[in-house]
Scaffold this motif. Structure first.
Motif, mmCIF file in Angstrom:
data_model
loop_
_atom_site.group_PDB
_atom_site.id
_atom_site.type_symbol
_atom_site.label_atom_id
_atom_site.label_comp_id
_atom_site.label_asym_id
_atom_site.label_seq_id
_atom_site.Cartn_x
_atom_site.Cartn_y
_atom_site.Cartn_z
ATOM 1 N N LYS A 4 29.842 20.536 -22.854
ATOM 2 C CA LYS A 4 28.704 21.027 -22.068
ATOM 3 C C LYS A 4 27.953 19.866 -21.423
ATOM 4 C CE LYS A 4 28.239 25.180 -24.794
ATOM 5 N NZ LYS A 4 27.507 25.861 -25.846
ATOM 6 N N GLN A 5 27.905 18.739 -22.116
ATOM 7 C CA GLN A 5 27.279 17.556 -21.517
ATOM 8 C C GLN A 5 28.104 17.047 -20.336
ATOM 9 O OE1 GLN A 5 26.612 14.683 -24.602
ATOM 10 N NE2 GLN A 5 24.856 15.787 -25.428
ATOM 11 N N VAL A 6 29.420 17.116 -20.454
ATOM 12 C CA VAL A 6 30.282 16.715 -19.338
ATOM 13 C C VAL A 6 30.038 17.628 -18.142
ATOM 14 C CG1 VAL A 6 32.675 16.585 -18.561
ATOM 15 C CG2 VAL A 6 32.039 15.643 -20.775
ATOM 16 N N PHE A 50 40.190 10.559 -20.459
ATOM 17 C CA PHE A 50 39.119 9.662 -20.866
ATOM 18 C C PHE A 50 39.142 9.561 -22.389
ATOM 19 C CE2 PHE A 50 37.142 10.927 -16.779
ATOM 20 C CZ PHE A 50 37.004 9.658 -16.249
ATOM 21 N N PRO A 51 38.710 8.422 -22.930
ATOM 22 C CA PRO A 51 38.645 8.308 -24.390
ATOM 23 C C PRO A 51 37.729 9.390 -24.974
ATOM 24 C CG PRO A 51 38.364 6.162 -23.372
ATOM 25 C CD PRO A 51 38.347 7.175 -22.266
ATOM 26 N N GLY A 52 38.225 10.060 -25.996
ATOM 27 C CA GLY A 52 37.485 11.144 -26.615
ATOM 28 C C GLY A 52 37.791 12.507 -26.048
ATOM 29 N N ALA A 53 38.542 12.560 -24.957
ATOM 30 C CA ALA A 53 38.872 13.848 -24.338
ATOM 31 C C ALA A 53 40.371 14.119 -24.383
ATOM 32 C CB ALA A 53 38.384 13.862 -22.892
ATOM 33 N N GLU A 54 41.034 13.538 -25.367
ATOM 34 C CA GLU A 54 42.485 13.716 -25.454
ATOM 35 C C GLU A 54 42.880 15.146 -25.777
ATOM 36 O OE1 GLU A 54 40.852 11.335 -27.219
ATOM 37 O OE2 GLU A 54 41.494 9.493 -26.222
ATOM 38 N N ASP A 55 41.985 15.904 -26.431
ATOM 39 C CA ASP A 55 42.317 17.269 -26.822
ATOM 40 C C ASP A 55 41.972 18.299 -25.754
ATOM 41 O OD1 ASP A 55 39.634 16.751 -27.138
ATOM 42 O OD2 ASP A 55 39.401 18.084 -28.855
ATOM 43 N N ILE A 56 41.378 17.886 -24.651
ATOM 44 C CA ILE A 56 41.055 18.817 -23.562
ATOM 45 C C ILE A 56 42.339 19.096 -22.781
ATOM 46 C CG2 ILE A 56 39.686 19.162 -21.464
ATOM 47 C CD1 ILE A 56 37.969 19.085 -23.929
ATOM 48 N N PRO A 57 42.704 20.365 -22.602
ATOM 49 C CA PRO A 57 43.927 20.671 -21.855
ATOM 50 C C PRO A 57 43.767 20.388 -20.368
ATOM 51 C CG PRO A 57 42.797 22.682 -22.486
ATOM 52 C CD PRO A 57 42.049 21.553 -23.109
ATOM 53 N N SER A 58 44.862 20.371 -19.658
ATOM 54 C CA SER A 58 44.801 20.120 -18.218
ATOM 55 C C SER A 58 44.697 21.442 -17.466
ATOM 56 C CB SER A 58 46.039 19.352 -17.761
ATOM 57 O OG SER A 58 47.196 20.088 -18.018
ATOM 58 N N GLY A 59 44.330 21.342 -16.213
ATOM 59 C CA GLY A 59 44.259 22.517 -15.352
ATOM 60 C C GLY A 59 43.051 23.393 -15.637
ATOM 61 N N PHE A 60 43.211 24.683 -15.335
ATOM 62 C CA PHE A 60 42.111 25.628 -15.507
ATOM 63 C C PHE A 60 41.775 25.883 -16.966
ATOM 64 C CE2 PHE A 60 43.562 26.984 -11.208
ATOM 65 C CZ PHE A 60 42.400 26.648 -10.548
ATOM 66 N N LEU A 66 25.089 17.342 -12.126
ATOM 67 C CA LEU A 66 24.111 16.374 -11.629
ATOM 68 C C LEU A 66 24.724 15.417 -10.613
ATOM 69 C CD1 LEU A 66 22.135 15.601 -14.900
ATOM 70 C CD2 LEU A 66 21.367 16.900 -12.916
ATOM 71 N N PHE A 67 25.980 15.026 -10.827
ATOM 72 C CA PHE A 67 26.650 14.169 -9.849
ATOM 73 C C PHE A 67 26.800 14.889 -8.517
ATOM 74 C CE2 PHE A 67 30.548 13.007 -7.642
ATOM 75 C CZ PHE A 67 30.261 11.702 -7.329
ATOM 76 N N LEU A 68 27.212 16.153 -8.546
ATOM 77 C CA LEU A 68 27.380 16.906 -7.296
ATOM 78 C C LEU A 68 26.055 17.068 -6.563
ATOM 79 C CD1 LEU A 68 29.962 19.581 -8.415
ATOM 80 C CD2 LEU A 68 30.350 17.615 -6.938
ATOM 81 N N VAL A 69 24.986 17.338 -7.297
ATOM 82 C CA VAL A 69 23.665 17.464 -6.674
ATOM 83 C C VAL A 69 23.243 16.139 -6.048
ATOM 84 C CG1 VAL A 69 21.217 17.833 -7.171
ATOM 85 C CG2 VAL A 69 22.915 19.396 -8.088
ATOM 86 N N THR A 70 23.447 15.047 -6.780
ATOM 87 C CA THR A 70 23.094 13.722 -6.267
ATOM 88 C C THR A 70 23.916 13.380 -5.026
ATOM 89 O OG1 THR A 70 22.532 13.020 -8.502
ATOM 90 C CG2 THR A 70 22.893 11.286 -6.868
#
Length: 92
Positions: free
Chosen positions: A58-60, A35-45, A66-70
């Protein structure tokens, strides 16, 4: 008994669907799509500690929760609806 079997079948279907989504997400991020803005997040665990490290991460995580609860609330059988599932695990 039939009620316990139906409950186990419903749980198995739900876990199978979640597992398919998880594998798809893992493969997509491993292929380099972000996603735009998440290029530095590594993949996997390795993504979990990276998400906990920043406020945006933390917002993600909060949005995922919240999505899982909904989804759980929206996809359960409700007595107040006039919709009867055709089979166990029918989440239409």
């Amino acid at each position: 008994d039939q009620e316990r079997f139906d409950r186990l079948r419903e749980v198995e279907l739900k876990h199978g669907r979640i597992s398919m989504l998880a594998v798809t997400g893992y493969l997509v991020t491993y292929a380099g799509y972000r996603f735009p803005g998440a290029e530095d997040i590594p993949s996997g665990f390795a993504a979990w500690p990276a998400l906990y490290a920043s406020d945006d991460g933390k917002q993600v995580l909060a949005q995922m929760f919240l999505f899982l609860v909904t989804a759980e609330i929206a996809n359960r059988s409700a007595d107040w609806l006039d919709v009867e599932p055709e089979f166990v695990g029918d989440y239409r």
